[in-house]
Scaffold this motif. Structure first.
Motif, PDB file in Angstrom:
ATOM      1  N   CYS A 190     -24.312 -20.010  -8.268  1.00  0.00           N
ATOM      2  CA  CYS A 190     -23.099 -19.508  -7.827  1.00  0.00           C
ATOM      3  C   CYS A 190     -21.981 -19.334  -9.050  1.00  0.00           C
ATOM      4  O   CYS A 190     -21.633 -18.355  -9.417  1.00  0.00           O
ATOM      5  CB  CYS A 190     -22.427 -20.370  -6.914  1.00  0.00           C
ATOM      6  N   TRP A 233     -16.303  -7.045  -7.441  1.00  0.00           N
ATOM      7  CA  TRP A 233     -17.546  -7.995  -7.326  1.00  0.00           C
ATOM      8  C   TRP A 233     -17.162  -9.596  -7.431  1.00  0.00           C
ATOM      9  O   TRP A 233     -17.437 -10.423  -6.790  1.00  0.00           O
ATOM     10  CB  TRP A 233     -18.479  -7.952  -8.214  1.00  0.00           C
ATOM     11  N   LEU A 235     -14.040 -10.852  -6.745  1.00  0.00           N
ATOM     12  CA  LEU A 235     -13.204 -11.240  -5.629  1.00  0.00           C
ATOM     13  C   LEU A 235     -14.389 -11.670  -4.407  1.00  0.00           C
ATOM     14  O   LEU A 235     -14.194 -12.617  -3.727  1.00  0.00           O
ATOM     15  CB  LEU A 235     -12.345 -10.171  -5.134  1.00  0.00           C
ATOM     16  N   VAL A 236     -15.424 -10.793  -3.910  1.00  0.00           N
ATOM     17  CA  VAL A 236     -16.124 -10.620  -3.157  1.00  0.00           C
ATOM     18  C   VAL A 236     -17.031 -12.048  -3.216  1.00  0.00           C
ATOM     19  O   VAL A 236     -17.259 -12.710  -2.340  1.00  0.00           O
ATOM     20  CB  VAL A 236     -17.056  -9.377  -3.000  1.00  0.00           C
ATOM     21  N   GLY A 238     -16.493 -14.817  -5.236  1.00  0.00           N
ATOM     22  CA  GLY A 238     -15.681 -15.890  -5.152  1.00  0.00           C
ATOM     23  C   GLY A 238     -15.547 -16.188  -3.571  1.00  0.00           C
ATOM     24  O   GLY A 238     -15.462 -17.333  -3.127  1.00  0.00           O
ATOM     25  N   PHE A 239     -15.211 -15.159  -2.821  1.00  0.00           N
ATOM     26  CA  PHE A 239     -15.151 -15.374  -1.281  1.00  0.00           C
ATOM     27  C   PHE A 239     -16.351 -15.955  -0.554  1.00  0.00           C
ATOM     28  O   PHE A 239     -16.155 -16.861   0.262  1.00  0.00           O
ATOM     29  CB  PHE A 239     -14.469 -14.025  -0.666  1.00  0.00           C
ATOM     30  N   MET A 240     -17.344 -15.329  -1.169  1.00  0.00           N
ATOM     31  CA  MET A 240     -18.727 -15.876  -0.454  1.00  0.00           C
ATOM     32  C   MET A 240     -18.892 -17.303  -0.784  1.00  0.00           C
ATOM     33  O   MET A 240     -19.228 -17.886  -0.074  1.00  0.00           O
ATOM     34  CB  MET A 240     -19.975 -14.766  -0.938  1.00  0.00           C
ATOM     35  N   PHE A 242     -16.865 -19.554  -1.679  1.00  0.00           N
ATOM     36  CA  PHE A 242     -15.993 -20.379  -0.785  1.00  0.00           C
ATOM     37  C   PHE A 242     -16.580 -20.402   0.695  1.00  0.00           C
ATOM     38  O   PHE A 242     -16.419 -21.700   1.271  1.00  0.00           O
ATOM     39  CB  PHE A 242     -14.593 -19.616  -0.927  1.00  0.00           C
ATOM     40  N   MET A 243     -16.717 -19.395   1.378  1.00  0.00           N
ATOM     41  CA  MET A 243     -17.439 -19.563   2.693  1.00  0.00           C
ATOM     42  C   MET A 243     -18.569 -20.325   2.877  1.00  0.00           C
ATOM     43  O   MET A 243     -18.758 -21.253   3.762  1.00  0.00           O
ATOM     44  CB  MET A 243     -17.655 -17.934   3.288  1.00  0.00           C
ATOM     45  N   ARG A 246     -17.699 -24.106   2.259  1.00  0.00           N
ATOM     46  CA  ARG A 246     -16.982 -24.269   3.549  1.00  0.00           C
ATOM     47  C   ARG A 246     -17.832 -24.892   4.844  1.00  0.00           C
ATOM     48  O   ARG A 246     -17.737 -25.744   5.263  1.00  0.00           O
ATOM     49  CB  ARG A 246     -16.186 -23.325   4.048  1.00  0.00           C
TER      50      ARG A 246
END
Length: 283
Positions: A190, A233, A235-236, A238-240, A242-243, A246
């Motif tokens: 990651c 890329w 932003l996407v 980083g969001f993935m 994070f999820m 989580r």
């Protein structure tokens, strides 16, 4: 230097702290084992960042990036002829595809595919029984990639290093080391992808930069600038990440026969520390 009473008290306070940690995290629905494992992995990565010890992990991440391109090309009706890896951690995949949509998917599959793979490794790291199996899967997958996509001696040597270490760890390494390797692999899969995206964003935003990267390649197919693709890329990705984190940090259902008083962990409440706690409470 220390008598038996000192050692007993030391074990008592160690067990007490561990018990409190597990109970506090379980009460909040968090997986204490995952938190501890990932914290140790982060500490190891920070300490070893500039050392050669992380080199095999870097080559593994690059391999996952290039395999993502190849798989996306096949899924979109194209092809991939060969994958090249370099000692500096870079890589190139020669692919063919048809159409703008296929190009968007193929170029995006490198960075985002690495983040997805790293996230799946995070989830696999939570399952003790799956960790060694994951290393075997990585070893076999790299062997298959070698047969179908590796054409030069340099790439062959780099893949052999990673596959050999992965296979050796899966075969002979103790469970503790296997767990550590899986955590570090997941973390770096990651982080390296997001770091590479950061460098792509800074490079594409630099008017004096003349090199080639995935964002520049995709910009040649669309009216969207390379900087914007790299930012999307990032932003996407980083969001993935994070999820995935989580989901991974949450505790799962406790095994029916575990008897654990902390659901979602493999912590055994009848460990030596607890038996010593019971012993002291009765005195």
């Amino acid at each position: 230097m220390f008598d038996g009473r000192d050692r007993s008290m030391s074990r008592f306070f160690t067990g007490f702290a561990r018990n409190r940690l597990f109970s506090a995290t379980a009460a909040r629905g968090l997986d204490a084992e995952f938190i501890i494992g990932m914290t140790l992995a982060i500490a190891a990565v920070v300490v070893l960042w500039w050392t050669p010890l992380l080199f095999p992990f870097r080559i593994f991440t690059t391999s996952a990036h290039e395999i993502g391109h190849a798989l996306a090309a096949f899924l979109m009706g194209g092809s991939a002829s060969d994958i090249q890896l370099f000692w500096n951690g870079g890589g190139v995949t020669r692919i063919t595809y048809n159409g703008t949509l296929a190009g968007i998917v193929v170029y995006s599959a490198g960075y985002l595919g690495s983040v997805i793979f790293g996230g799946l490794l995070l989830l696999r790291a939570k399952k003790a029984a799956a960790r060694r199996q994951t290393l075997w899967f990585i070893t076999i997958a790299l062997a298959v990639v070698t047969v179908f996509f590796i054409r030069d001696l340099q790439s062959l040597l780099l893949v052999a290093i990673v596959a050999g270490l992965s296979g050796l760890a899966a075969w002979k390494a103790p469970n503790l080391l296997v767990t550590f390797i899986i955590y570090v692999l997941a973390l770096l899969s990651c982080l390296y992808s997001l770091m590479d995206l950061f460098f792509v964003i800074t490079a594409t935003g630099n008017p004096f930069h003349s090199g080639f990267n995935d964002a520049i390649g995709l910009a040649s197919l669309t009216p969207i600038p390379a900087f914007v693709w790299a930012l999307i890329w990032g932003l996407v990705g980083g969001f993935m990440m994070f999820m995935f984190a989580r989901i991974a940090i949450r505790k799962g259902p406790a095994p029916k026969d575990s008897g654990s008083k902390f659901p979602g962990t493999s912590y055994d409440p009848k460990s030596p520390f607890d038996r010593y706690d019971d012993y002291l409470s009765k005195r």
